[in-house]
Write an enzyme that holds these catalytic residues in place. Sequence first.
Site, mmCIF file in Angstrom:
data_model
loop_
_atom_site.group_PDB
_atom_site.id
_atom_site.type_symbol
_atom_site.label_atom_id
_atom_site.label_comp_id
_atom_site.label_asym_id
_atom_site.label_seq_id
_atom_site.Cartn_x
_atom_site.Cartn_y
_atom_site.Cartn_z
ATOM 1 N N ALA A 241 0.740 -1.236 0.243
ATOM 2 C CA ALA A 241 -0.090 -0.065 0.134
ATOM 3 C C ALA A 241 0.850 1.344 0.136
ATOM 4 C CB ALA A 241 -0.818 -0.045 1.214
ATOM 5 N N LYS A 242 0.189 2.478 -0.256
ATOM 6 C CA LYS A 242 0.994 3.697 -0.359
ATOM 7 C C LYS A 242 2.033 3.962 0.724
ATOM 8 C CE LYS A 242 -0.880 4.453 -4.151
ATOM 9 N NZ LYS A 242 -2.166 4.542 -4.360
ATOM 10 N N ARG A 243 1.221 3.545 2.153
ATOM 11 C CA ARG A 243 2.188 3.813 3.414
ATOM 12 C C ARG A 243 3.444 3.001 3.456
ATOM 13 N NH1 ARG A 243 -2.108 0.103 4.906
ATOM 14 N NH2 ARG A 243 -1.250 -2.035 5.047
#
Length: 308
Positions: A241-243
Amino acid sequence: MSDSRAPGWGRYAPSPSGDLHLGNLRTALLAWLFARSTDRRFLMRVDDLDRVRPGAEQRQLADLAAIGLDWDGPVVRQSDRLDRYLAAIEQLTAAGLTYECFCTRREIQQAATAPHGPMGAYPGTCRTLTAADRARHLASDRPPALRLRADRTDFEIIDELHGPYRGPVDDVVLRRGDGLPAYNLAVVVDDAAEGVDQVVRGDDLLPSTPRQAYLATLLGLPAPRYAHVPLVLNTAGQRLAKRDGSVTLADRIELGNTPEDVVAAMARSLGYSARTPAQLLKQFDPAELPRAPWIFDENGLLQPSGCP
Ligand code: GLU
């Protein structure tokens, strides 16, 4: 839908909810490789019935082109095809296979799972509403969703990587309360209408596939061949994910990588050595595809261009 479409189409169908990360790009690359290695044309379809973020579609398409993917014909958008989905819903309704559902999300969560149904399946609360109940709801509640009246609780599909896969079928939503067609309906109608006979996508979508294939049979549509490919995970084993840091093409370019470096890393994850999709296509063999997820470690995998 016609024979003239042989040998058929593969496709990639991003939801324009944000930038594509390496997991999305790798799935797109695999969908392209599966299609091109079987002489299929390749469709780019934007699934924009919900989760649309302004500018995301343009950035996604630019990133897919930047890593060397191409597609045939114009990009198609689900939002341009509402008539097509509503006609399919009409067909199911005319066959007595739908019912209105007034339940809120919370009511569904609080209700027990349907008896004999799969975990989390819609419990069927609105399946047997009386005319009076229905009239009362229509007068006082928000507009209903429309659900499928499924006559079975599971369905089997064949997946190129997973083999026979039996999974849950329930009274899936066909038309949402806001009047828009639901994803499971739209995807089935689109794939058939566009001649897509090969669906390659992340294996997080495998559990939805039996209900989609079942819907296709109810609509008299051919089910495509499926290949659900392993996802990319972070080092903690969760879906990327982006995180997880520098995981988009733009992030990688900022760190000094080129698009070819990114393709090379994805190729390595598939057991190949190549820097462009075209080079990879010469080596690609779906039978050799790793069945395990790719664990992405942003510090380890992508070296800036020119580094050993
Ligand atoms: N648009 C969906 C997504 O990005 C994928 C749909 C599909 O491949 O069937 O999750």
